[in-house]
Design a protein around this motif. Structure first.
Motif, PDB file in Angstrom:
ATOM      1  N   ASP A 487       0.821  -1.215   0.000  1.00  0.00           N
ATOM      2  CA  ASP A 487       0.000   0.000   0.000  1.00  0.00           C
ATOM      3  C   ASP A 487       0.858   1.269   0.000  1.00  0.00           C
ATOM      4  OD1 ASP A 487      -2.276  -1.510  -0.063  1.00  0.00           O
ATOM      5  OD2 ASP A 487      -2.711  -1.358   2.077  1.00  0.00           O
ATOM      6  N   ILE A 488       1.925   1.274   0.806  1.00  0.00           N
ATOM      7  CA  ILE A 488       2.731   2.489   0.856  1.00  0.00           C
ATOM      8  C   ILE A 488       3.588   2.624  -0.403  1.00  0.00           C
ATOM      9  CG2 ILE A 488       4.763   1.561   2.073  1.00  0.00           C
ATOM     10  CD1 ILE A 488       4.708   4.243   3.701  1.00  0.00           C
ATOM     11  N   MET A 489       4.026   1.509  -0.984  1.00  0.00           N
ATOM     12  CA  MET A 489       4.760   1.571  -2.249  1.00  0.00           C
ATOM     13  C   MET A 489       3.839   2.057  -3.375  1.00  0.00           C
ATOM     14  SD  MET A 489       8.001   0.672  -1.916  1.00  0.00           S
ATOM     15  CE  MET A 489       8.515   0.103  -3.521  1.00  0.00           C
ATOM     16  N   GLU A 490       2.614   1.585  -3.355  1.00  0.00           N
ATOM     17  CA  GLU A 490       1.641   2.033  -4.352  1.00  0.00           C
ATOM     18  C   GLU A 490       1.431   3.537  -4.262  1.00  0.00           C
ATOM     19  OE1 GLU A 490      -0.998   1.781  -7.422  1.00  0.00           O
ATOM     20  OE2 GLU A 490      -0.116  -0.037  -6.583  1.00  0.00           O
ATOM     21  N   SER A 491       1.328   4.027  -3.036  1.00  0.00           N
ATOM     22  CA  SER A 491       1.066   5.450  -2.817  1.00  0.00           C
ATOM     23  C   SER A 491       2.296   6.317  -3.097  1.00  0.00           C
ATOM     24  CB  SER A 491       0.603   5.660  -1.375  1.00  0.00           C
ATOM     25  OG  SER A 491       0.509   7.021  -1.066  1.00  0.00           O
ATOM     26  N   LYS A 492       3.457   5.868  -2.613  1.00  0.00           N
ATOM     27  CA  LYS A 492       4.636   6.738  -2.637  1.00  0.00           C
ATOM     28  C   LYS A 492       5.504   6.566  -3.884  1.00  0.00           C
ATOM     29  CE  LYS A 492       8.312   8.326   0.414  1.00  0.00           C
ATOM     30  NZ  LYS A 492       7.770   9.682   0.569  1.00  0.00           N
ATOM     31  N   ILE A 493       5.534   5.349  -4.450  1.00  0.00           N
ATOM     32  CA  ILE A 493       6.459   5.065  -5.550  1.00  0.00           C
ATOM     33  C   ILE A 493       5.731   4.771  -6.852  1.00  0.00           C
ATOM     34  CG2 ILE A 493       8.373   3.628  -6.339  1.00  0.00           C
ATOM     35  CD1 ILE A 493       9.111   5.318  -3.927  1.00  0.00           C
ATOM     36  N   TRP A 494       4.913   3.726  -6.855  1.00  0.00           N
ATOM     37  CA  TRP A 494       4.366   3.236  -8.120  1.00  0.00           C
ATOM     38  C   TRP A 494       3.414   4.222  -8.786  1.00  0.00           C
ATOM     39  CZ3 TRP A 494       3.183  -1.942  -5.317  1.00  0.00           C
ATOM     40  CH2 TRP A 494       4.384  -2.629  -5.125  1.00  0.00           C
ATOM     41  N   SER A 495       2.467   4.746  -8.002  1.00  0.00           N
ATOM     42  CA  SER A 495       1.512   5.698  -8.596  1.00  0.00           C
ATOM     43  C   SER A 495       2.226   6.957  -9.067  1.00  0.00           C
ATOM     44  CB  SER A 495       0.429   6.061  -7.579  1.00  0.00           C
ATOM     45  OG  SER A 495      -0.348   4.929  -7.270  1.00  0.00           O
ATOM     46  N   PHE A 620      10.739   6.957 -26.728  1.00  0.00           N
ATOM     47  CA  PHE A 620      10.171   6.877 -25.374  1.00  0.00           C
ATOM     48  C   PHE A 620       9.062   5.831 -25.286  1.00  0.00           C
ATOM     49  CE2 PHE A 620       6.925   8.290 -22.290  1.00  0.00           C
ATOM     50  CZ  PHE A 620       7.665   8.163 -21.120  1.00  0.00           C
ATOM     51  N   GLU A 621       8.152   5.826 -26.250  1.00  0.00           N
ATOM     52  CA  GLU A 621       7.020   4.898 -26.192  1.00  0.00           C
ATOM     53  C   GLU A 621       7.470   3.448 -26.347  1.00  0.00           C
ATOM     54  OE1 GLU A 621       4.033   5.389 -25.220  1.00  0.00           O
ATOM     55  OE2 GLU A 621       4.435   7.531 -24.929  1.00  0.00           O
ATOM     56  N   GLU A 622       8.613   3.248 -27.015  1.00  0.00           N
ATOM     57  CA  GLU A 622       9.123   1.888 -27.157  1.00  0.00           C
ATOM     58  C   GLU A 622       9.598   1.317 -25.826  1.00  0.00           C
ATOM     59  OE1 GLU A 622      11.091   1.223 -31.445  1.00  0.00           O
ATOM     60  OE2 GLU A 622      12.044   2.849 -30.319  1.00  0.00           O
ATOM     61  N   VAL A 623      10.056   2.203 -24.944  1.00  0.00           N
ATOM     62  CA  VAL A 623      10.639   1.735 -23.674  1.00  0.00           C
ATOM     63  C   VAL A 623       9.906   2.323 -22.470  1.00  0.00           C
ATOM     64  CG1 VAL A 623      12.935   1.285 -24.591  1.00  0.00           C
ATOM     65  CG2 VAL A 623      12.360   3.603 -23.849  1.00  0.00           C
ATOM     66  N   ARG A 624       8.690   2.739 -22.667  1.00  0.00           N
ATOM     67  CA  ARG A 624       7.947   3.396 -21.584  1.00  0.00           C
ATOM     68  C   ARG A 624       7.914   2.536 -20.313  1.00  0.00           C
ATOM     69  NH1 ARG A 624       4.047   7.266 -20.753  1.00  0.00           N
ATOM     70  NH2 ARG A 624       2.605   6.799 -19.073  1.00  0.00           N
ATOM     71  N   GLY A 625       7.591   1.231 -20.456  1.00  0.00           N
ATOM     72  CA  GLY A 625       7.527   0.343 -19.298  1.00  0.00           C
ATOM     73  C   GLY A 625       8.854   0.252 -18.575  1.00  0.00           C
ATOM     74  N   LEU A 626       9.949   0.138 -19.340  1.00  0.00           N
ATOM     75  CA  LEU A 626      11.272   0.050 -18.744  1.00  0.00           C
ATOM     76  C   LEU A 626      11.658   1.350 -18.050  1.00  0.00           C
ATOM     77  CD1 LEU A 626      13.863  -1.561 -18.305  1.00  0.00           C
ATOM     78  CD2 LEU A 626      14.654  -0.771 -20.550  1.00  0.00           C
ATOM     79  N   VAL A 627      11.300   2.492 -18.649  1.00  0.00           N
ATOM     80  CA  VAL A 627      11.591   3.797 -18.033  1.00  0.00           C
ATOM     81  C   VAL A 627      10.851   3.921 -16.705  1.00  0.00           C
ATOM     82  CG1 VAL A 627      11.324   6.295 -18.275  1.00  0.00           C
ATOM     83  CG2 VAL A 627      12.079   4.934 -20.235  1.00  0.00           C
ATOM     84  N   ILE A 628       9.576   3.522 -16.694  1.00  0.00           N
ATOM     85  CA  ILE A 628       8.802   3.593 -15.445  1.00  0.00           C
ATOM     86  C   ILE A 628       9.468   2.739 -14.375  1.00  0.00           C
ATOM     87  CG2 ILE A 628       6.626   2.927 -14.360  1.00  0.00           C
ATOM     88  CD1 ILE A 628       5.197   3.717 -16.933  1.00  0.00           C
ATOM     89  N   LEU A 635      13.409   6.262  -7.386  1.00  0.00           N
ATOM     90  CA  LEU A 635      12.630   6.821  -6.280  1.00  0.00           C
ATOM     91  C   LEU A 635      12.770   5.956  -5.032  1.00  0.00           C
ATOM     92  CD1 LEU A 635       9.309   7.865  -8.069  1.00  0.00           C
ATOM     93  CD2 LEU A 635      11.189   9.355  -7.347  1.00  0.00           C
ATOM     94  N   ASP A 636      12.748   4.638  -5.233  1.00  0.00           N
ATOM     95  CA  ASP A 636      12.866   3.716  -4.106  1.00  0.00           C
ATOM     96  C   ASP A 636      14.226   3.853  -3.441  1.00  0.00           C
ATOM     97  OD1 ASP A 636      11.772   1.350  -2.611  1.00  0.00           O
ATOM     98  OD2 ASP A 636      13.556   0.404  -3.476  1.00  0.00           O
ATOM     99  N   SER A 637      15.269   3.937  -4.242  1.00  0.00           N
ATOM    100  CA  SER A 637      16.618   4.074  -3.691  1.00  0.00           C
ATOM    101  C   SER A 637      16.764   5.363  -2.898  1.00  0.00           C
ATOM    102  CB  SER A 637      17.637   4.026  -4.832  1.00  0.00           C
ATOM    103  OG  SER A 637      18.946   4.157  -4.343  1.00  0.00           O
ATOM    104  N   GLU A 638      16.202   6.458  -3.443  1.00  0.00           N
ATOM    105  CA  GLU A 638      16.268   7.747  -2.742  1.00  0.00           C
ATOM    106  C   GLU A 638      15.493   7.684  -1.429  1.00  0.00           C
ATOM    107  OE1 GLU A 638      14.742  10.466  -5.588  1.00  0.00           O
ATOM    108  OE2 GLU A 638      16.644  10.671  -6.695  1.00  0.00           O
ATOM    109  N   TRP A 639      14.342   6.991  -1.468  1.00  0.00           N
ATOM    110  CA  TRP A 639      13.519   6.879  -0.257  1.00  0.00           C
ATOM    111  C   TRP A 639      14.240   6.066   0.816  1.00  0.00           C
ATOM    112  CZ3 TRP A 639       8.857   3.227   0.589  1.00  0.00           C
ATOM    113  CH2 TRP A 639       8.150   3.598   1.743  1.00  0.00           C
ATOM    114  N   ILE A 640      14.893   4.979   0.408  1.00  0.00           N
ATOM    115  CA  ILE A 640      15.646   4.172   1.364  1.00  0.00           C
ATOM    116  C   ILE A 640      16.749   5.006   2.015  1.00  0.00           C
ATOM    117  CG2 ILE A 640      17.284   2.251   1.560  1.00  0.00           C
ATOM    118  CD1 ILE A 640      15.596   0.794  -0.562  1.00  0.00           C
TER     119      ILE A 640
END
Length: 668
Positions: A487-495, A620-628, A635-640
């Motif tokens: 839930d917190i990853m969804e809120s803070k990172i993924w979304s 960008f659209e070719e690699v959108r998933g990888l960029v995300i 973001l996760d590394s910075e948060w840690i």
């Protein structure tokens, strides 16, 4: 789907982090109590070493001995990151949301099932059933039917009737005659209530239990089942006969004939028996004369059966045979005359072999209401149940009394379980929850109190599972923290990463070197079983573009007799990709425009390179998933890093060394 994948990621421990601390090696370790010692502290919280050891072993199996030291240290850093994020989820009150509460309770209920008293009681019943399978009981019964619509205290008159018949039997009246006169079992008129021998799992549980607990020659008190009240007379008991496998030849009774040895059917059966004694062929006689159509073509063979599995006369004759191949004289049943041949005999099988069958029968035959009293008794014994009998009697009296009787003290203790007391207030709440209107009759009052006590004892057990079973506590905690982390990853990172288009585009531009195409080619590959098929495919392809529909049409045409004749592919290929064996030949040719023919491992190939594409940036659209994904990782590394700066983290190196030593000792 994302949540399922997420839990897998947690369990595999793939969150990136940098190992910042290296413990000093120690040759001599003083044993520590890992169930009490914290392996690390973070802020004001800590993690007990045993809990870390549990989660490490669960998610890190088959680690090589020489890699164990570093594996534990790496996983510890990952686990610290995990606990820091969960701590933030608690601080943000994610555990207070209705969504979280509903999901966690659902998971917890599923996790609790193996630990609930029903499951433990079922195991008790499995073991009890196996012990009873070692014995066979010969019993008779008298049934007093209770109509389905009669419930609770209204069944008293039926109980009293059964009890009065029992008293007549105890005074010496013939049980068989009483059964013929009073029993509601229709067969009693013919058999006097005689059930023959039976073992466990052949009767409904309350009946079986009473029969096995009643001594030979005694008559049980009235026993309630779904059919009504039974009184059971136990005539004999013996060790189990095991199972027997036989074949038979059956000659049916003829319509209207006297069913004795003067009958034509018996004479025919006896003639067949005489032929068998002269070593006539069993198979031939079975196929020619047996009138059991279901077994005649199979030499008369029947499945294994145990006591109670066949008609009594047939069963007795089958078990009386001792030598494999031995044949009985003609035996009469209500169907006709049988000649029985022994094929095999075996004793009671080990519990491990019978367990699946016993478990299925226990689950199918035992109803929850029939089990509840015994489950509650088990819990009373386990949890130090102490009743306050004067208060219980007063409470029951109040339920049947006139309104003038003073209400019992609401804080008066009725009973206690472990360190928890239950007062009259609890009983009052229960009566209100169940919408019980007072007063009631005395038998109903006892029923209501028993139901109240059972409900509260079962609820107490469920609420204390975590205290009684450390593994359940750990599993529940693991799921709880997993949901919070999601839930917190969804809120803070993924979304955040998925919705902020400007941030994604900026990240893409700043890291464009990570999103580059290597040299590529656009090519068509024909993979054929023979040169002839390859030539046909090449001719059919001609000057056409190798579109999916064209490929499908050509393959269908040439694969009519075998799907292995031809495989065709058209794609853009890049160096270093994983590809099918059929396409791997693309790496064997020079990457330039043109056509190449080759043979490889018994297959024949034609490869057309249509275009060579130079190395270039991916759109960008070719690699959108990888960029995300990469942006989320940043973001996760910075948060840690923020969390590790926010909270003081200290690892007890001595405890860590002890954990590693324990794991090494276990692996040796």
């Amino acid at each position: 789907m994302k949540r399922v994948i997420f839990f897998c990621i947690i369990s595999l421990g793939v969150w990136a982090c940098t190992v910042k601390k290296k413990a000093a090696e120690s040759d001599t370790l003083v044993p520590l109590d890992l169930s009490q010692k914290a392996i690390f502290h973070y802020g004001e919280d800590s993690v007990i070493a045993d809990d870390f050891l549990y989660i490490y072993q669960k998610n890190n199996q088959d680690v090589a001995a020489n890699e164990l030291n570093q594996s534990v240290r790496n996983y510890l850093e990952l686990y610290i990151n995990f606990k820091l994020k969960v701590k933030e989820a608690y601080l943000a009150n994610f555990d207070k949301t209705s969504k979280f509460q509903a999901e966690y309770q659902k998971y917890r209920q599923q996790l609790a099932k193996p630990y609930m008293v029903e499951n433990r009681f079922n195991e008790k019943m499995v073991l009890e059933a196996y012990e009873r399978l070692k014995e066979e009981v010969h019993a008779s019964h008298i049934l007093i039917n209770v109509p389905d619509h009669i419930k609770g205290s209204d069944t008293l008159q039926y109980y009293q009737k059964a009890d009065s018949i029992r008293n007549l039997a105890l005074k010496g009246q013939s049980f068989a005659m009483l059964a013929e006169k009073y029993s509601d079992d229709p067969s009693a008129e013919q058999n006097g209530g005689n059930l023959g021998y039976f073992s466990a799992l052949q009767m409904v549980y309350p009946f079986e239990s009473a029969a096995f607990k009643t001594p030979v020659g005694d008559i049980s008190k009235p026993v309630r089942t779904s059919f009504g009240y039974h009184i059971i007379k136990v005539d004999d008991r013996r060790p189990t006969q095991g199972k027997v496998k036989v074949a038979h030849i059956m000659i049916r009774h003829q319509p209207g004939e006297v069913e004795d040895k003067s009958s034509e059917s018996y004479k025919k059966a006896l003639q067949i028996y005489d032929e068998l004694q002269k070593e006539a062929d069993w198979k031939e006689l079975t196929e020619r004369f047996s009138e059991d159509l279901s077994t005649r073509s199979n030499e008369g063979e029947l499945p294994y059966f145990s006591t109670g599995g066949m008609l009594p006369n047939f069963e007795e004759a089958a078990f009386s045979l001792n030598q494999i191949g031995e044949i009985s004289k003609p035996i009469k049943t209500r169907y006709g005359w049988h000649i029985i041949k022994l094929l095999d005999k075996k004793g009671l099988e080990p519990l491990e072999m019978l367990r699946p069958l016993i478990e299925r029968k226990v689950e199918r035959n035992l109803q929850q209401l029939e089990m509840q009293d015994e489950m509650v008794e088990m819990l009373k014994e386990e949890n130090n149940y102490v009743p306050n009998l004067p208060s219980i009697q007063l409470a029951q009296s109040y339920m049947v009394a006139t309104p003038e009787m003073s209400r019992p003290n609401r804080m008066g203790v009725l009973f206690s379980i472990s360190d928890t007391i239950f007062t009259y207030s609890s009983l009052s709440d229960y009566l209100e929850e169940e919408n019980i209107q007072l007063p009631v009759d005395s038998m109903r009052a006892k029923e209501l109190y028993s139901q109240f006590e059972a409900q509260r004892i079962l609820a107490y057990e469920e609420s204390h599972l975590a205290e009684k079973y450390p593994e359940f506590r750990r599993l529940a905690q693991e799921y709880k923290e997993g949901i919070l982390l999601f839930d917190i990853m969804e809120s803070k990172i993924w979304s955040t990463a998925g919705e902020d288009e400007n941030a994604l585009m900026s990240f893409y531009k700043n890291h464009q070197d990570n999103y580059q195409w290597d040299k590529r080619i656009e090519a068509t590959i024909l993979d054929a079983r023979s040169e002839e098929i390859l030539d046909k495919a090449t001719e059919m392809l001609g000057q056409e573009e190798a579109t999916p529909s064209t490929i499908k049409r050509i393959e269908k045409s040439l694969n009519t007799d075998s799907p292995l004749n031809l495989q065709m592919h058209h794609d853009i290929y890049e160096k270093g990709e994983d590809r099918s064996k059929s396409e791997a030949v693309i790496d064997e040719i020079e990457w330039k425009v043109g056509t190449t023919m080759m043979a490889n491992e018994g297959r024949f190939y034609l490869i057309q390179v249509h275009e060579v594409l130079p190395a270039q940036s991916k759109e960008f659209e070719e690699v959108r998933g990888l960029v995300i994904s990469d942006y989320q990782d940043m973001l996760d590394s910075e948060w840690i890093s923020e969390l590790r700066n926010k909270y003081t983290i200290s690892i007890d190196q001595a405890v860590l060394e002890q954990v590693i030593k324990q794991l090494k000792d276990k692996n040796e």
